[in-house]
Design an enzyme around this catalytic site. Sequence first.
Site, PDB file in Angstrom:
ATOM      1  N   GLU A 101       2.659 -14.899   5.018  1.00  0.00           N
ATOM      2  CA  GLU A 101       1.825 -14.176   6.510  1.00  0.00           C
ATOM      3  C   GLU A 101       1.159 -13.016   6.180  1.00  0.00           C
ATOM      4  OE1 GLU A 101       0.281 -12.601   9.208  1.00  0.00           O
ATOM      5  OE2 GLU A 101       2.435 -12.311   9.719  1.00  0.00           O
ATOM      6  N   CYS A 142      -0.524  -7.454  12.830  1.00  0.00           N
ATOM      7  CA  CYS A 142      -1.577  -8.257  12.203  1.00  0.00           C
ATOM      8  C   CYS A 142      -2.353  -9.072  13.311  1.00  0.00           C
ATOM      9  CB  CYS A 142      -0.895  -9.183  11.004  1.00  0.00           C
ATOM     10  SG  CYS A 142       0.224 -10.204  12.000  1.00  0.00           S
ATOM     11  N   GLU A 150      -9.397  -5.079   6.522  1.00  0.00           N
ATOM     12  CA  GLU A 150      -7.970  -4.650   7.506  1.00  0.00           C
ATOM     13  C   GLU A 150      -7.820  -3.178   7.382  1.00  0.00           C
ATOM     14  OE1 GLU A 150      -4.153  -6.139   6.703  1.00  0.00           O
ATOM     15  OE2 GLU A 150      -4.018  -6.997   8.772  1.00  0.00           O
TER      16      GLU A 150
HETATM   17  O1  TXE Z   1       1.997  -3.728   2.289  1.00  0.00           O
HETATM   18  P1  TXE Z   1       2.658  -4.678   1.186  1.00  0.00           P
HETATM   19  P2  TXE Z   1       1.531  -2.056   2.407  1.00  0.00           P
HETATM   20  C1  TXE Z   1      -1.588  -4.717   5.544  1.00  0.00           C
HETATM   21  C2  TXE Z   1      -2.267  -3.760   5.996  1.00  0.00           C
HETATM   22  C3  TXE Z   1      -1.761  -2.439   5.088  1.00  0.00           C
HETATM   23  C4  TXE Z   1      -1.850  -3.140   3.762  1.00  0.00           C
HETATM   24  C5  TXE Z   1      -0.898  -2.566   2.645  1.00  0.00           C
HETATM   25  O2  TXE Z   1      -3.796  -3.658   6.112  1.00  0.00           O
HETATM   26  O3  TXE Z   1      -2.639  -1.181   5.398  1.00  0.00           O
HETATM   27  O4  TXE Z   1      -1.418  -4.613   4.150  1.00  0.00           O
HETATM   28  O5  TXE Z   1       0.404  -2.291   3.317  1.00  0.00           O
HETATM   29  C6  TXE Z   1       6.512  -5.466  -0.617  1.00  0.00           C
HETATM   30  N1  TXE Z   1       6.510  -7.851  -5.195  1.00  0.00           N
HETATM   31  N2  TXE Z   1      -0.396  -5.150   5.927  1.00  0.00           N
HETATM   32  O6  TXE Z   1       1.149  -1.688   1.197  1.00  0.00           O
HETATM   33  O7  TXE Z   1       2.602  -3.793  -0.096  1.00  0.00           O
HETATM   34  C7  TXE Z   1       6.774  -4.061  -0.123  1.00  0.00           C
HETATM   35  O8  TXE Z   1       7.588  -3.332  -0.590  1.00  0.00           O
HETATM   36  C8  TXE Z   1       7.226  -8.211  -4.081  1.00  0.00           C
HETATM   37  C9  TXE Z   1      -0.415  -6.216   7.088  1.00  0.00           C
HETATM   38  O9  TXE Z   1       2.637  -1.510   2.930  1.00  0.00           O
HETATM   39  O10 TXE Z   1       1.840  -5.831   1.434  1.00  0.00           O
HETATM   40  C10 TXE Z   1       7.203  -4.562   1.563  1.00  0.00           C
HETATM   41  O11 TXE Z   1       8.380  -5.033   1.654  1.00  0.00           O
HETATM   42  N3  TXE Z   1       7.061  -7.468  -3.128  1.00  0.00           N
HETATM   43  C11 TXE Z   1       0.952  -6.864   7.254  1.00  0.00           C
HETATM   44  C12 TXE Z   1       6.157  -5.680   1.746  1.00  0.00           C
HETATM   45  O12 TXE Z   1       5.756  -6.243   0.413  1.00  0.00           O
HETATM   46  C13 TXE Z   1       6.219  -6.534  -2.892  1.00  0.00           C
HETATM   47  C14 TXE Z   1       2.062  -5.777   7.487  1.00  0.00           C
HETATM   48  C15 TXE Z   1       4.791  -5.612   2.239  1.00  0.00           C
HETATM   49  O13 TXE Z   1       4.065  -4.563   1.469  1.00  0.00           O
HETATM   50  C16 TXE Z   1       5.312  -6.257  -3.922  1.00  0.00           C
HETATM   51  C17 TXE Z   1       1.954  -4.855   6.447  1.00  0.00           C
HETATM   52  C18 TXE Z   1       5.440  -6.939  -5.024  1.00  0.00           C
HETATM   53  N4  TXE Z   1       4.441  -6.829  -6.050  1.00  0.00           N
HETATM   54  C19 TXE Z   1       0.540  -4.491   5.882  1.00  0.00           C
HETATM   55  N5  TXE Z   1       4.478  -5.143  -3.617  1.00  0.00           N
HETATM   56  C20 TXE Z   1       0.947  -8.105   8.334  1.00  0.00           C
HETATM   57  N6  TXE Z   1       0.384  -9.131   7.818  1.00  0.00           N
HETATM   58  O14 TXE Z   1       1.532  -7.822   9.321  1.00  0.00           O
HETATM   59  C21 TXE Z   1       4.902  -4.642  -2.425  1.00  0.00           C
HETATM   60  N7  TXE Z   1       5.920  -5.433  -1.872  1.00  0.00           N
END
Ligand code: TXE
Length: 487
Positions: free
Chosen positions: A252, A286, A387
């Site tokens: 998601e 989101c 985004e």
């Molecule tokens: O999210 P990440 P970030 C979007 C929003 C935001 C951008 C980046 O635009 O500015 O994403 O946010 C884990 N292997 N959304 O950097 O990195 C991480 O530790 C496994 C939309 O905070 O996607 C956290 O638990 N896991 C969104 C989770 O992934 C990994 C909500 C989300 O982090 C990983 C949040 C890896 N290699 C941000 N790298 C929505 N859909 O609602 C990171 N994580």
Amino acid sequence: MQSMHYLKNYINGVNCDALSGKWIDNYNPSDGSVYAQIPDSSKQDVDKAYSAAQAAFPAWSTTTIDTRSKIMLRIADLILENLEGLAKAEAKDNGKPLSLATAVDIPRASANFRFFGNGITQFASKAHQSVGLNTMNYTLKQPIGVVGCISPWNLPLYLFTWKIAPALAAGNCVVAKPSEVTPMTAYLLGDICTQAGLPAGVLNIVHGTGPTAGQAIVEHPNIKAISFTGGTQTGAHIARVAAPLFKKLSLELGGKNPNLIFADCDYQKMLSVTLKSSFANQGQICLCGSRIYVEETIFEQFKKDFVAKVASLKVGNPFDADTKIGALVSKSHMEKVQGYIEIAKQENGTILYGGKPVEVTGSEQGYYLQPTVIEIQENQCRINQEEIFGPVVTLMPFKTEAEALKLANDVKYGLSATIWTSNIDRTMRLSKDIQAGIVWVNTWLNRDLRTPFGGVKQSGVGREGGFEALNFFTEAKNVCISYQGNI
Ligand code: TXE
């Protein structure tokens, strides 16, 4: 002086430190202070969590549905009994208004357990008799084994439990990682699960960074399914890592959702709901409607009325009762959002309101930003395509329904869309043709947990919610039995 909190991993029912003994700073975004340390877990901690989960699986997967359901419902009750403390922890960790955490985030975390605790009692398999061939087929819905759940920071306990609850209800054991930016309520959930009687090892919570702890979950050869919510880039990376391991994946991801406003809508209702769909949770949902398109005949009026409403939103400390917009989640996220406001200026966007940081008295080091409304000239500009995930919306007029549809779909994301109109035929046409997993008409964020949730295009793969989630967390096995005679 505030005392420092040291969070623990929750493995095999026990609170423990990371094996490395390393820690990560955890910030309070409302004042920029470091108020907690979280375990900086590594592959070794994930392996330990996996072993606990694997050992717990035979007993948990054969526990009666009635018992499993009762434990889920007990967790739901305990979350509500701890509502005040959890809501305060969430507001402090994330920066969201306490009123929002109290009214939405924590009740919804409880509702997730209640929904899937009840839902599992209704999750039935099908039988198919092949008359003439004299066979009977039935489908077993079997738990997968040990599954991984990785959640983001914007709705911390809400989304963490949205994954864990169906996984556990379906009979799996779980290795879960909350966002390193907002670990607090996931940490508190461990004790609640123990109190509710969840057997040791069934749920294991590992804290740490995405590239280390998160990646170790995704790479683990025996964690057979991953449910992930987060950014699109991270989702794409996870898909690449998981593909050679043939894992089940539910992704998601991000959204850049259109909000189509027609002149024939209920104008006052639209105005107040659009305020929420733009800025709830500081725009860090989101599903926020960050691209607002308004029919030309009411565009000027809308601009005036909307900006007046936006100007009335109080930006402030999450713990103040009248705060409508709290702090952004982190310094780096605040910088990212501000960076987009600079890009807007270069792209000839007109900032109708906001765009500046806010200094909140007594919380001067916090990450506060004005709600921001930007009129744009072209659909294809970056602030309207990427985004931003903050309190920033774009605004643009359209002339016809066909043009509105084209603008709505002209983006790489496809999570949700909102349509404001009183024309039922238009509703039916647009709902069919909009490229999104969820369409709201004359409402926003109205969620019935039985309905499918997820996106198309770069907003993700798979559906959560209701039986979709229980199907994801089970393997369907068909059994075909040949029999003699006529039945
Ligand atoms: O999210 P990440 P970030 C979007 C929003 C935001 C951008 C980046 O635009 O500015 O994403 O946010 C884990 N292997 N959304 O950097 O990195 C991480 O530790 C496994 C939309 O905070 O996607 C956290 O638990 N896991 C969104 C989770 O992934 C990994 C909500 C989300 O982090 C990983 C949040 C890896 N290699 C941000 N790298 C929505 N859909 O609602 C990171 N994580």
